[in-house]
Design a protein around this motif. Structure first.
Motif, mmCIF file in Angstrom:
data_model
loop_
_atom_site.group_PDB
_atom_site.id
_atom_site.type_symbol
_atom_site.label_atom_id
_atom_site.label_comp_id
_atom_site.label_asym_id
_atom_site.label_seq_id
_atom_site.Cartn_x
_atom_site.Cartn_y
_atom_site.Cartn_z
ATOM 1 N N THR A 194 0.624 -1.166 -0.115
ATOM 2 C CA THR A 194 -0.060 -0.121 -0.042
ATOM 3 C C THR A 194 0.847 1.591 0.303
ATOM 4 N N ASP A 195 2.485 1.476 -0.017
ATOM 5 C CA ASP A 195 3.064 2.043 -0.003
ATOM 6 C C ASP A 195 3.087 2.730 -1.605
ATOM 7 N N THR A 196 3.020 4.152 -1.693
ATOM 8 C CA THR A 196 3.738 4.494 -2.963
ATOM 9 C C THR A 196 4.311 5.459 -3.061
ATOM 10 N N LYS A 197 5.442 5.838 -3.719
ATOM 11 C CA LYS A 197 6.308 6.444 -3.560
ATOM 12 C C LYS A 197 5.893 8.258 -4.094
ATOM 13 N N PRO A 198 6.134 9.188 -2.996
ATOM 14 C CA PRO A 198 5.634 10.832 -3.194
ATOM 15 C C PRO A 198 5.626 11.121 -4.438
ATOM 16 N N GLU A 199 5.026 11.786 -4.743
ATOM 17 C CA GLU A 199 5.488 13.026 -5.862
ATOM 18 C C GLU A 199 6.757 13.761 -5.577
ATOM 19 N N HIS A 200 7.231 14.199 -6.906
ATOM 20 C CA HIS A 200 7.823 15.045 -6.984
ATOM 21 C C HIS A 200 9.108 14.381 -6.309
ATOM 22 N N TRP A 201 9.189 12.882 -5.764
ATOM 23 C CA TRP A 201 10.655 12.462 -5.351
ATOM 24 C C TRP A 201 11.704 12.596 -6.606
ATOM 25 N N ASP A 202 11.873 11.524 -6.882
ATOM 26 C CA ASP A 202 12.554 12.061 -7.992
ATOM 27 C C ASP A 202 13.527 13.352 -8.918
ATOM 28 N N LYS A 203 14.501 13.007 -7.257
ATOM 29 C CA LYS A 203 15.629 14.585 -8.031
ATOM 30 C C LYS A 203 16.764 13.780 -8.488
ATOM 31 N N PRO A 204 17.708 15.056 -9.275
ATOM 32 C CA PRO A 204 19.079 14.324 -9.741
ATOM 33 C C PRO A 204 19.979 14.564 -8.507
ATOM 34 N N GLU A 205 20.962 13.842 -7.902
ATOM 35 C CA GLU A 205 21.265 13.375 -7.010
ATOM 36 C C GLU A 205 22.827 15.064 -7.380
ATOM 37 N N THR A 206 22.953 15.667 -8.222
ATOM 38 C CA THR A 206 23.698 16.808 -8.766
ATOM 39 C C THR A 206 22.813 17.338 -9.511
ATOM 40 N N ILE A 207 23.703 18.748 -9.531
ATOM 41 C CA ILE A 207 22.711 19.792 -9.854
ATOM 42 C C ILE A 207 24.288 21.045 -10.143
ATOM 43 N N PRO A 208 23.849 22.139 -11.589
ATOM 44 C CA PRO A 208 24.919 22.911 -11.586
ATOM 45 C C PRO A 208 25.387 23.846 -10.074
ATOM 46 N N ASP A 209 26.229 24.623 -9.881
ATOM 47 C CA ASP A 209 26.110 25.500 -8.777
ATOM 48 C C ASP A 209 25.380 26.180 -9.750
ATOM 49 N N PRO A 210 23.994 27.363 -9.166
ATOM 50 C CA PRO A 210 23.876 27.810 -9.196
ATOM 51 C C PRO A 210 24.403 29.562 -9.006
ATOM 52 N N ASP A 211 24.794 29.973 -8.216
ATOM 53 C CA ASP A 211 25.761 30.461 -7.855
ATOM 54 C C ASP A 211 27.904 30.636 -8.781
ATOM 55 N N ALA A 212 28.097 29.103 -9.354
ATOM 56 C CA ALA A 212 28.889 30.019 -10.264
ATOM 57 C C ALA A 212 28.925 30.771 -11.364
ATOM 58 N N LYS A 213 29.742 31.677 -11.335
ATOM 59 C CA LYS A 213 29.968 32.518 -13.094
ATOM 60 C C LYS A 213 31.234 31.939 -13.692
ATOM 61 N N LYS A 214 31.016 32.020 -14.752
ATOM 62 C CA LYS A 214 31.836 32.234 -15.606
ATOM 63 C C LYS A 214 33.269 33.203 -15.641
ATOM 64 N N PRO A 215 33.886 33.216 -15.685
ATOM 65 C CA PRO A 215 35.310 33.702 -16.061
ATOM 66 C C PRO A 215 35.186 34.778 -16.391
ATOM 67 N N ASP A 216 35.670 36.006 -16.426
ATOM 68 C CA ASP A 216 35.843 36.594 -17.397
ATOM 69 C C ASP A 216 36.829 36.898 -18.193
ATOM 70 N N ASP A 217 37.528 36.064 -18.184
ATOM 71 C CA ASP A 217 38.650 35.753 -19.313
ATOM 72 C C ASP A 217 38.256 34.402 -19.561
ATOM 73 N N TRP A 218 37.455 33.701 -19.948
ATOM 74 C CA TRP A 218 36.561 32.658 -20.279
ATOM 75 C C TRP A 218 36.903 32.417 -22.104
ATOM 76 N N ASP A 219 37.423 32.324 -22.657
ATOM 77 C CA ASP A 219 37.575 32.103 -24.121
ATOM 78 C C ASP A 219 36.920 31.398 -24.596
ATOM 79 N N GLU A 220 35.638 31.237 -25.537
ATOM 80 C CA GLU A 220 34.696 29.871 -25.815
ATOM 81 C C GLU A 220 35.354 29.222 -26.967
#
Length: 389
Positions: free
Chosen positions: A229-255
């Motif tokens: 009778t036990d069911t998995k809650p909604e929105h349970w599945d989340k990725p184990e890692t995510i991109p760092d939202p506070d990270a910024k591309k370095p000013d000297d990054w040359d694509e």
């Protein structure tokens, strides 16, 4: 009443007559022991023995025994006596061991050999009847060996019997009874007992698993199951890692040179792991299935596994890293009471005086160390004063 008393007295006399001491050695006659004990010539570099009561003792003369005297050596020494069989009577093997060197790795056991042993060629592979006594090696091995030979094969006891590993003298006793029971004592106190058939694998097992029996297909041996009778809650599945939202591309990054920039990955605080339903008691659980046993058709009872027909030599065949062990007060008899009394008169009489002498020596050594340390401190103080001036 008089007749009963006579019978009782006669019975006690019979017991006394029947009791026999087959071997006794206390090393009370100086170097006379050298005429009774023979060193093996199997190797040329066996360790040498000396007569000594050690650094501390209860009685300077009574506590003299044979002591290992050379480090990192094999030792091979034996004594012969009139051959006998223990059929129909107890066999008692007893001796004292003193590891006054605070043994780190070495044997303190004895071996009982058949009388046809060539003492001049005794070595580690010489067939023996019984091996009994303490063995110490590091922190892992501190046991009393009880090994019995049956039909040419050596069998180790299945129980773990802890030995003494301090520096004092201890009394070891092995009793084999004609009813196929045994007892191990240390310092005249029982530490283990049982039957030869149960505690050694000398005979084939009486029972074996029934090869025809099989666990039923519908046998459920799961104590817990998933809750349906036990069911998995909604929105349970989340990725184990995510991109760092506070990270910024370095000013000297040359694509063009560095490629597309991607933020580093971090652990997702909303990650909950793999979902599993909760567990509940299994209503269909039948317990752990036990495989039925049957009589072993190859098992044969032997009422004589305790018996040795030609006992005639007692040997010390062992290795020691650090020498200094003293062996003394050997006794082989068919009388348990005789062994008890002999233990009391020997080890028992000098146990407390030995402890007292050891404590006095340790106290004296401690005071000397303290005095030396005081003198060193005084010398340092004088040196400092002289330098400062």
């Amino acid at each position: 009443m008089k007749h009963t008393g006579i019978v009782a007295v006669f019975a006690s006399i019979v017991v006394i007559i029947d009791a026999r001491v087959f071997f006794k050695e206390q090393f009370l006659d100086g170097d006379g022991w050298k005429n009774r004990w023979q060193e093996s010539k199997h190797k040329s570099d066996y360790g040498q023995w000396k007569l000594s009561a050690g650094k501390f003792y209860g009685d300077a003369e009574a506590d003299k025994g044979i002591q290992t005297s050379q480090d990192a050596r094999f030792y091979a020494l034996s004594a012969r006596f009139e051959p006998f069989s223990n059929e129909g009577k107890p066999l008692v093997i007893q001796f004292t061991v003193k590891h006054e060197q605070k043994i780190d790795c070495g044997g303190g056991y004895v071996k009982l050999f058949p009388s046809d042993l060539d003492q001049s060629d005794m070595h580690g592979d010489s067939q023996y009847y019984i091996m009994f006594g303490p063995d110490v090696c590091g922190y892992s091995t501190k046991k009393v060996h009880v090994i019995l030979n049956y039909k040419g094969q050596n069998h180790l006891i299945k129980k773990d019997i802890k030995c003494k590993d301090d520096e004092l003298t201890h009394l070891y006793t092995l009793i084999l009874n004609p009813d196929q029971t045994y007892e191990v004592r240390i310092n005249n106190e029982k530490v283990e007992s049982g039957t030869l058939e149960d505690d050694w694998d000398m005979l084939l097992p009486k029972k074996i698993k029934d090869s025809e029996a099989k666990k039923p297909n519908d046998w459920d041996d799961r104590a817990k199951i998933d809750d349906p009778t036990d069911t998995k809650p909604e929105h349970w599945d989340k990725p184990e890692t995510i991109p760092d939202p506070d990270a910024k591309k370095p000013d000297d990054w040359d694509e063009h040179m560095d490629g597309d920039w991607e933020p580093p990955m971090i652990t997702n605080p909303e990650y909950k792991g793999n979902w599993k339903p909760k567990q509940i008691d299994n209503p269909g659980y039948k317990g752990v299935w036990v495989h039925p046993e049957m009589d072993n058709p190859e098992y044969t009872h032997d009422a004589t596994i305790y018996k040795f027909d030609n006992i005639g030599v007692l040997g010390l065949d062992l290795w020691q890293v650090k020498s200094g062990t003293i062996f003394d007060n050997f006794l082989i008899t068919d009388d348990v009471k005789e062994a008890e009394e002999f233990g009391k008169k020997t080890w028992g009489a000098t146990e407390e005086p030995e402890k007292k002498m050891k404590e006095e020596q340790e106290n004296m050594e401690r005071k000397l160390r303290e005095e030396e340390e005081k003198n060193k401190n005084k010398d340092r103080s004088r040196l400092c004063t002289a330098v400062c001036l």
